[in-house]
Design an enzyme around this catalytic site. Structure first.
Site, PDB file in Angstrom:
ATOM      1  N   LYS A  23      10.250  -2.768   0.851  1.00  0.00           N
ATOM      2  CA  LYS A  23       9.171  -2.959  -0.133  1.00  0.00           C
ATOM      3  C   LYS A  23       9.056  -1.744  -1.039  1.00  0.00           C
ATOM      4  O   LYS A  23       8.893  -1.873  -2.253  1.00  0.00           O
ATOM      5  CB  LYS A  23       7.836  -3.199   0.586  1.00  0.00           C
TER       6      LYS A  23
ATOM      7  N   CYS B 131       0.806  -1.224   0.000  1.00  0.00           N
ATOM      8  CA  CYS B 131       0.000   0.000   0.000  1.00  0.00           C
ATOM      9  C   CYS B 131       0.842   1.279   0.000  1.00  0.00           C
ATOM     10  O   CYS B 131       0.439   2.299  -0.573  1.00  0.00           O
ATOM     11  CB  CYS B 131      -0.972   0.008   1.176  1.00  0.00           C
TER      12      CYS B 131
ATOM     13  N   HIS C 223      -2.493   6.834   3.375  1.00  0.00           N
ATOM     14  CA  HIS C 223      -1.055   7.040   3.516  1.00  0.00           C
ATOM     15  C   HIS C 223      -0.657   8.308   2.759  1.00  0.00           C
ATOM     16  O   HIS C 223      -1.219   8.615   1.700  1.00  0.00           O
ATOM     17  CB  HIS C 223      -0.269   5.871   2.902  1.00  0.00           C
TER      18      HIS C 223
ATOM     19  N   SER D 199      -4.626   2.016   9.636  1.00  0.00           N
ATOM     20  CA  SER D 199      -5.267   0.873   8.990  1.00  0.00           C
ATOM     21  C   SER D 199      -4.308   0.084   8.111  1.00  0.00           C
ATOM     22  O   SER D 199      -4.646  -1.020   7.683  1.00  0.00           O
ATOM     23  CB  SER D 199      -6.493   1.315   8.180  1.00  0.00           C
TER      24      SER D 199
ATOM     25  N   ASN E 169      -5.076   3.924   1.562  1.00  0.00           N
ATOM     26  CA  ASN E 169      -4.306   2.680   1.566  1.00  0.00           C
ATOM     27  C   ASN E 169      -5.177   1.435   1.516  1.00  0.00           C
ATOM     28  O   ASN E 169      -4.683   0.349   1.222  1.00  0.00           O
ATOM     29  CB  ASN E 169      -3.391   2.614   2.800  1.00  0.00           C
TER      30      ASN E 169
END
Lengths: 357, 357
Positions: free
Chosen positions: A233, A132, A262, A162, A335
């Site tokens: 990532k 995300c 985000h 979240s 996200n």
């Protein structure tokens, strides 16, 4: 001409992302024939609403993939690692939102607006959905890369609760209920921590420090040399999605007390010169990107104004004063939607279109 | 040997920084003779506690600087611009915490641990205290620069509400009182904004967007080409303090829902190679810097655990994977103490030592 509509299986429909996924599947055009919901034995038998109708959750078994064309996975890495190949073996295209397959060279990592063609080469029958945090900037960066050739990214994140799942959301709400109305907290080292222990006891938190009245410079698990998995990532997935194996990337990932959406501060260097006006033009024309950028009237994206929306929002675009061919900018993206369920849905719809073409 | 202790004037003792200043002056060794408190006519006559004793606030006039050796200013730019030269003309050394003189080539910009010698050359009789965001990283960056020669800085900030003064603190507490206990906010675009309007009406906020359940990518006023003043301060003040006129700097400044203590994600490039172990060694030996950096046990600095402390805290030190001679790290520092009052107090004490030497 009548074509059979493809059958979709949703594995993990009861989680934070799965819940958003069912809402997205219910909102969108009637692409799918049957939508089958699969989950662990514990959740089997539950009824969930999809497209306005009750659907009974079935137990996740190899047989449950019989007749399935596309299977979405919104489950932990180890569940995906086990079951996505089983779905593929049963003839489905597996679209996986976990980290299990993202860096597998035989699994394409897809953002439909950026690298759709890569999805056609899927020797394992699996397509991965990016992380995300990476997804927050991929639509914007992909568009800028296509025009100006990206060479370097320095990223600092402002990640929502979240991103750590429903447990993260619940924890932040619990913490805010403790600190809300208190005007004595956030002024002495450890006072927030003590207030949370006092009211919430040793209730577990997915965050390694208080998140209310705080920011926490950690997301994911520890990797080599002090890097957090989330930071790697951002580096590795950006390289793969954009098709730039030697892209230079440094990321610092920080959790902030925001429920969902985000944000990223991005310092992006290109091979070609780029002005703010050129960047605005390219970003405004990019699919799924909305430019909100008028500092004179204090217009810029914020997570609280972006949450729940499909696009990613870009603002604060500035030409770096001391770095050639470099932009500094700020991006927000939900996200759970573009960062997860929506991108997975887009990938699945691409496959549906391919199957019915 | 008996030496007359110098007389200190504190201009603006009633503000957010001034309040912390009086507390610092009360905690520290008995350096000063008289401590005179000066403020606008409106505040004159008030009594404030300093070193355990009531001191009556006097009106800010030219005569009020008679006999003053050092005059600290914690007031808006325009008040400093007018009154610091008057204090200097009366024979005091003015130590100014506003932005009025920081970039004046005839005014040194001082961090006592980094560039103390520069304070001796003060042709206007004025010494400037840096911006709080810049100060968060100067002790750490100064130490690393002395050893490895800094060439580039890419910075993203996580700035506290109190950077906007007491009005910022009050506003964030008010907003948190509204959102605390609500589990329905932060999930739809604008829901936080609407809840704040509903409960707080059109009460003015120093922030251009909600700060609770949000982050706001803006600090300061609009400068050329979309840059916020705070971002340019980080660039220009870092160059001046570190004595690197061609230091490459890009900063993105973002306000977060934290009461006090600024944090920075810093991507710092050096002329010489630098390992994490070397950086830890240099930072641990640096004055006013504490290293908290053990990712294996999730030890890193956060604002809620740093607030109220004198040092700046550095953690998450990583060697950049793709950028030579580059570290990524995270720094926290109390913006009212090291970021303002404490650094001003340190400068004033340097001058006091000089005067009584």
């Amino acid at each position: 001409m009548s074509v059979r509509k493809p059958t979709l299986a949703v594995v993990g429909a009861t989680g934070a992302v799965g819940t958003v996924m069912l809402s997205i599947l219910s909102e969108r055009a009637d692409i799918w024939g049957e939508i089958r919901l699969l989950a662990s034995k514990r959740s089997a038998g539950k009824k969930l609403k999809v497209r306005g109708e009750d659907v009974v959750v079935q137990e996740l078994t190899a047989e449950a993939f019989h007749g399935v064309d596309v299977a979405m996975f919104d489950v932990p890495d180890e569940i995906s690692a086990q079951w996505a190949p089983i779905a593929a073996a049963a003839g489905a295209v597996a679209v996986d939102n976990s980290g299990a397959f993202r860096m597998d060279p035989d699994v394409p990592l897809i953002v439909p607006e950026v690298n759709p063609d890569a999805a056609r080469n899927r020797p394992r029958g699996i397509i991965a959905n990016p992380n995300c945090t990476t997804l927050t900037m991929m639509d914007g960066m992909g568009a800028l890369h296509a025009k100006f050739t990206l060479t370097e990214l320095v990223v600092a994140s402002y990640q929502a609760a979240s991103g750590a799942g429903q447990a993260g959301v619940d924890r932040l709400y619990d913490e805010l209920a403790v600190v809300g109305g208190r005007r004595d907290l956030g002024v002495r080292a450890g006072d927030v921590r003590a207030a949370l222990v006092d009211k919430l006891g040793d209730a577990p938190s997915p965050f390694p420090a208080p998140l209310a009245l705080n920011v926490v410079p950690w997301a994911g698990s520890l990797k080599d040399d002090g890097w957090a998995s989330e930071e790697l990532k951002v580096r590795n997935e950006s390289r793969k999605i954009l098709g730039i194996p030697d892209l230079k990337v440094s990321a610092t990932c920080v959790r902030v007390p925001v429920i969902t959406t985000h944000s990223l501060a991005v310092h992006a260097t290109f091979a070609s010169p780029v002005t703010v006006a050129q960047a605005h033009e390219v970003l405004s024309a990019a699919p799924n990107v909305v430019v909100i950028d008028d500092p004179a009237t204090l217009q810029f994206p914020t997570p609280a104004d972006s949450v729940g929306a499909d696009p990613t929002f870009v603002g604060r675009v500035r030409q770096a004063l001391d770095f050639p061919n470099t932009l500094d900018l700020f991006v927000c993206g939900d996200n759970l939607r573009k960062g997860a369920a929506l991108n997975t849905a887009h990938i699945a719809e691409m496959i549906a279109a391919e199957l019915t073409a």
